[in-house]
Design a protein around this motif. Structure first.
Motif, PDB file in Angstrom:
ATOM      1  N   LYS A 101      30.220 -53.430  44.417  1.00  0.00           N
ATOM      2  CA  LYS A 101      29.940 -52.425  43.910  1.00  0.00           C
ATOM      3  C   LYS A 101      29.063 -52.974  43.020  1.00  0.00           C
ATOM      4  CE  LYS A 101      32.978 -51.842  39.920  1.00  0.00           C
ATOM      5  NZ  LYS A 101      34.255 -52.172  38.695  1.00  0.00           N
ATOM      6  N   ARG A 104      25.918 -50.478  44.858  1.00  0.00           N
ATOM      7  CA  ARG A 104      26.723 -49.040  44.416  1.00  0.00           C
ATOM      8  C   ARG A 104      25.944 -48.666  43.728  1.00  0.00           C
ATOM      9  NH1 ARG A 104      31.798 -50.018  47.949  1.00  0.00           N
ATOM     10  NH2 ARG A 104      32.576 -50.344  45.455  1.00  0.00           N
ATOM     11  N   GLU A 105      26.583 -49.244  42.394  1.00  0.00           N
ATOM     12  CA  GLU A 105      26.379 -49.239  41.137  1.00  0.00           C
ATOM     13  C   GLU A 105      24.852 -49.171  40.739  1.00  0.00           C
ATOM     14  OE1 GLU A 105      28.307 -51.769  37.804  1.00  0.00           O
ATOM     15  OE2 GLU A 105      29.668 -50.618  38.270  1.00  0.00           O
ATOM     16  N   ALA A 108      22.926 -45.716  42.597  1.00  0.00           N
ATOM     17  CA  ALA A 108      23.510 -44.259  41.496  1.00  0.00           C
ATOM     18  C   ALA A 108      22.828 -44.699  40.456  1.00  0.00           C
ATOM     19  CB  ALA A 108      24.963 -44.862  41.425  1.00  0.00           C
ATOM     20  N   GLN A 109      21.879 -45.165  40.392  1.00  0.00           N
ATOM     21  CA  GLN A 109      21.559 -45.251  38.805  1.00  0.00           C
ATOM     22  C   GLN A 109      19.914 -44.711  39.285  1.00  0.00           C
ATOM     23  OE1 GLN A 109      21.316 -49.162  36.874  1.00  0.00           O
ATOM     24  NE2 GLN A 109      23.030 -48.611  35.795  1.00  0.00           N
TER      25      GLN A 109
END
Length: 109
Positions: A101, A104-105, A108-109
């Motif tokens: 997780k 992924r974060e 994504a940024q």
């Protein structure tokens, strides 16, 4: 074999540690994403199997009074290893899920 040797008592911590590690491997492999809560039922389901194996435990020689206590010790050692292995496996799964997780974060940024 354990009835005639003290090795199980002398090495019980090592035996429990190895068993816990071996019990953690299937929890990590099979309960990664879906049904993550199912391993919590493994120690609960273990109790009926302890009773069943207690009944099929081979008969000891006449006058062997320590067999029942040995059986109880072995099952408690195994149940502790199962509970520890399940907890260890679920902890590893939680750490891996949090790591995925976080990755992924970050992506994504």
């Amino acid at each position: 074999m354990a009835y005639y040797s003290d090795a199980i008592f002398n090495n019980s911590y090592w035996i429990a540690a190895v068993l816990a590690a071996l019990y953690a491997v299937p929890v990590v492999i099979w309960f990664r994403n879906r049904y993550w809560y199912f391993p919590l039922f493994i120690p609960v389901l273990w109790v009926p199997f302890v009773v069943i194996t207690g009944f099929i435990f081979p008969r000891l020689p006449e006058g062997a009074m320590g067999g029942g206590m040995l059986l109880l010790f072995i099952h408690i050692l195994n149940l502790g290893a199962v509970a520890l292995g399940v907890a260890l496996g679920m902890t590893v799964n939680a750490i891996m899920a949090a790591w995925r997780k976080l990755n992924r974060e970050i992506k994504a940024q």
